[in-house]
Design a protein around this motif. Structure first.
Motif, short mmCIF file in Angstrom:
data_model
loop_
_atom_site.label_atom_id
_atom_site.label_comp_id
_atom_site.label_asym_id
_atom_site.label_seq_id
_atom_site.Cartn_x
_atom_site.Cartn_y
_atom_site.Cartn_z
N ALA B 381 0.85 -1.20 0.00
CA ALA B 381 0.00 0.00 0.00
C ALA B 381 0.88 1.24 0.00
N ALA B 386 -2.02 10.66 3.75
CA ALA B 386 -2.90 9.88 4.63
C ALA B 386 -2.03 9.08 5.59
N ARG B 389 -1.78 4.14 9.07
CA ARG B 389 -2.67 3.29 9.86
C ARG B 389 -3.91 2.84 9.07
N PHE B 390 -4.13 3.42 7.88
CA PHE B 390 -5.32 3.03 7.11
C PHE B 390 -5.16 1.68 6.41
N ASP B 392 -5.63 -1.60 6.33
CA ASP B 392 -6.41 -2.46 7.22
C ASP B 392 -7.66 -2.88 6.48
N GLU B 395 -10.71 -0.76 7.41
CA GLU B 395 -10.61 0.61 6.91
C GLU B 395 -10.74 0.66 5.39
N PHE B 396 -10.23 -0.37 4.70
CA PHE B 396 -10.30 -0.42 3.23
C PHE B 396 -11.70 -0.83 2.75
N GLY B 397 -12.59 -1.12 3.69
CA GLY B 397 -13.94 -1.51 3.28
C GLY B 397 -14.04 -2.94 2.79
N LEU B 398 -13.04 -3.78 3.13
CA LEU B 398 -13.05 -5.18 2.68
C LEU B 398 -13.64 -6.12 3.73
N ARG B 412 -2.04 -9.38 -1.78
CA ARG B 412 -1.13 -8.30 -1.37
C ARG B 412 -1.94 -7.25 -0.63
N GLU B 418 -12.17 -12.73 -0.12
CA GLU B 418 -11.81 -13.03 -1.51
C GLU B 418 -10.41 -13.64 -1.60
N GLU B 419 -9.51 -13.19 -0.72
CA GLU B 419 -8.13 -13.68 -0.76
C GLU B 419 -8.01 -15.13 -0.27
#
Lengths: 435, 435
Positions: B381, B386, B389-390, B392, B395-398, B412, B418-419
């Motif tokens: 990432a 920014a 700490r984002f 995550d 935080e990434f909406g996953l 990655r 999904e991973e």
């Protein structure tokens, strides 16, 4: 050193005698090259591929001379006619190498594709973007065409390639890699995008397998022995390719004509390919059994049959009694194991037990069975009413392929350009912090 | 055996004393369970997750009693207050475990998604479909919440989980796994979708690492020592997670307020997290330097500074002179290395040399520099303006995450549902053969 043309120096002269140190230094050069290549727009990479194609055609005499030395040494070492044929280049095959590079240039570039993206509730803008892997190692057998294919696929997908071809193709590969590097220089791309560790021989292959942290991924391409040796010994992440104990199941409702056509094509179309069928499973209530076995026998396939399948054979057929070992064997030739089963469940259980996870095909007219067969087989490709020979990057419309992955991590099935990329998250804020 | 409740038997009683044999048998059971789970539609899996949540809340007394034994043994063994805190469950934390499962139930199911598909020129219909990996092994430290998180993520993505938690959490994990398995039985899903190898201790972990062919992927989740041990010893394919030598670069054009806010948040928001910043790179012409270092010092961060950064420190600050080791150190605490650089290139070179490929952030108002920073950093990432700490899954909406992958193969960055899937090609023909 400055006045010497490094393309004619051996790896030992440039990087020293120690293969681990030498391959490590080459990998550092590959990393630098990969950094440059990752930023190269598609047009630059395509220009390099077209120049590679042109230089290969222009310098075909150099390539043929080098190949002639390999062939001569091969004959002296009594290598088999089949291996000699795979090693051999001629003007038509050299034209084929150039054409493959031109086809690659015409394929879309996966690098820079946005896979997912959104603006989060807090206003952060996120993109998951395809980027090259970095440094890709490939270990393969004595096939000079693979040298050109892999180098082309690596450059197109923005990766630096470190190649280890079989020692029988040493001269051919050295000539080809020299020409490819010259073309990279002409195209103003980093020449170390393509390197060979062949000068270090087997030690070079071992050093490549152990270069964890320097090489991002290693792809073994070849026979079972090669692949298993790489999987066992490499500390670099490996993508397994190509082992194919492939099954065709003739279901009760199969159309006999279609069953015959698919069984014969799956077995005989190109027996040395990993997507060729090795075991035929016949539903005991299928009307196709006798016709399929007669057609295989007529095509010259030696059948290894269980007791019930033996009863379906045409008189005088060339066959053997199947043993446990046959269910596990990838013949890669005009032989096939045959077993009669009483149900789809028995066929699935057999496949789950013996499959290498490459390709399986069902011939059926029963929708529910087709659905169950595709859902419950844990293989890279599952076919309904189609030859297993279709599992191929070109046939799938993916373009050139590095190999066919039989593992589940990262890539599964034919590995093309996209499978040599990874992704990166790019996040854009305006002073965003977590609270 | 029939009249015994296997949930109260140890693994040794059920599978024998030999850990390799025992874990192998458990993996066979997991494979069977995975075959069933792969066919379970989303509604069944969500119902199981909701039942898991309900049972955990209903039987919190059992969980707290088991956890009490672990805590008592931990105190006797003098484990640190920080580890005791991670081990400890209380009613609020148990409610958190249940809530996490309910949130998982609300997330979309990746299984069955069509990734690519087309009808080829010859009429073959092809779909590349997401399917579960199969059997997923996870090795982690003594955190009972990870047991529930991973089991939930595995079931939702259609995978069977084989868990190895730290021995300090043995009783807690045994109680939790028992409850999760009861909920699976209630939901009519295979109970062996969740198993623990903890009874075999360290030998169980080693057996899990060596179960190539039986376990599809292994995820180590924890500190550097754990991850490196798994990477080194496993023959099962591994996804590396969580090592984060994370950099923040304050560019020449950075807004000083924003630079301060992002540097302090990246470092101090949760120092034990892998996405916390460890090294600050300051452009020598930035006006933000003094302000940023004063804010970090005031926040209680011990700074390890190079000579030029030392000149920017507030008087009386608690600092040390940085050594080569500091550039490599993941402090995971209130310490930070600081280096002054003269250009974006110098910052990029430093990051390429020392980064673990997790997350890097630039604070800048220069568009070209933002573009170069995101393009040339080879990390999972890359952030512009920014906090680091984002990086995550939440935080990434996953949604929930198994860990944060720092490798390039397969996954990655944050690894969500999904991973934990792979893909399968499903090909439908009408008697297609290759010619």
């Amino acid at each position: 050193m400055a006045e010497k043309d490094t393309s004619v120096l051996t790896a030992q002269e440039t990087f020293g005698e120690d293969p681990v140190v030498g391959v490590g230094l080459m990998a550092d050069d590959a990393r630098q090259a990969a950094r440059g290549l990752a930023r190269a727009p598609r047009a630059w990479k395509d220009r390099a591929l077209l120049l590679m194609a042109q230089r290969i055609e222009e310098r075909s005499d150099v390539i043929l001379e080098a190949n002639g030395k390999d062939l001569e040494r091969g004959r002296q070492n009594d290598i088999s006619p089949a291996l000699l044929d795979r090693l051999k280049l001629d003007p038509a095959r050299i034209k084929g190498l150039a054409e493959a590079l031109r086809e690659l240039a015409a394929l879309p570039d996966p690098v820079g594709t946005i896979v997912r993206g959104q603006t989060l509730a807090n206003g952060l803008r996120m993109r998951q973007m395809r980027v090259p892997m970095g440094v890709v190692g490939v270990i393969y057998e004595a096939r000079p065409n693979v040298t050109v294919d892999i180098a082309g696929i690596a450059v197109k997908s923005g990766n630096a390639a470190m190649l280890r071809g079989g020692s029988a193709a040493l001269e051919s590969n050295r000539a080809l890699v020299g020409i490819l590097r010259d073309a990279l220089a002409d195209a103003k791309l980093p020449v170390d995008s393509v390197q060979t560790v062949d000068d270090y021989g087997r030690d070079g292959a071992n050093a490549l397998m152990g270069a964890r942290g320097k090489v991002d991924v290693l792809v073994p391409r070849g026979g079972r022995g090669l692949i298993q040796a790489v999987v066992k010994n490499a500390t670099v992440p490996v993508i397994e390719t190509g082992e194919g104990n492939v099954h065709v199941f003739i279901d009760e409702s199969a159309d006999p004509q279609m069953a015959e056509k698919i069984a014969v094509n799956s077995k005989t179309h190109r027996t040395s390919a990993c997507n060729s069928a090795e075991t035929l499973l016949l539903h005991s209530k299928s009307e196709a059994g006798k016709q399929v076995l007669a057609a295989l026998d007529k095509a010259g396939v030696k059948l290894h049959v269980d007791e019930r399948a033996a009863e379906l054979l045409p008189p005088g057929s060339d066959h053997l009694q199947a043993t446990e070992e046959d269910w596990e064997t990838e013949y890669l030739g005009m032989e096939m194991a045959v077993k009669v089963v009483d149900s789809l469940d028995e066929a699935l259980d057999h496949i789950v037990k013996y499959s290498t996870g490459h390709t399986e095909s069902i011939v059926t007219n029963n929708l529910a069975n087709a659905e169950r067969f595709t859902a419950e087989n844990d293989s890279a490709a599952v076919m309904v009413n189609a030859s297993t020979r279709f599992t191929d990057g070109g046939e799938f419309g993916l373009g050139a392929e590095v190999g066919i992955s039989t593992q589940k991590m990262h890539a599964r099935g034919p590995m093309g350009l996209e499978e040599l990329t990874t992704t990166k998250w790019v996040v854009q804020g305006d002073g965003h912090v977590r609270s």
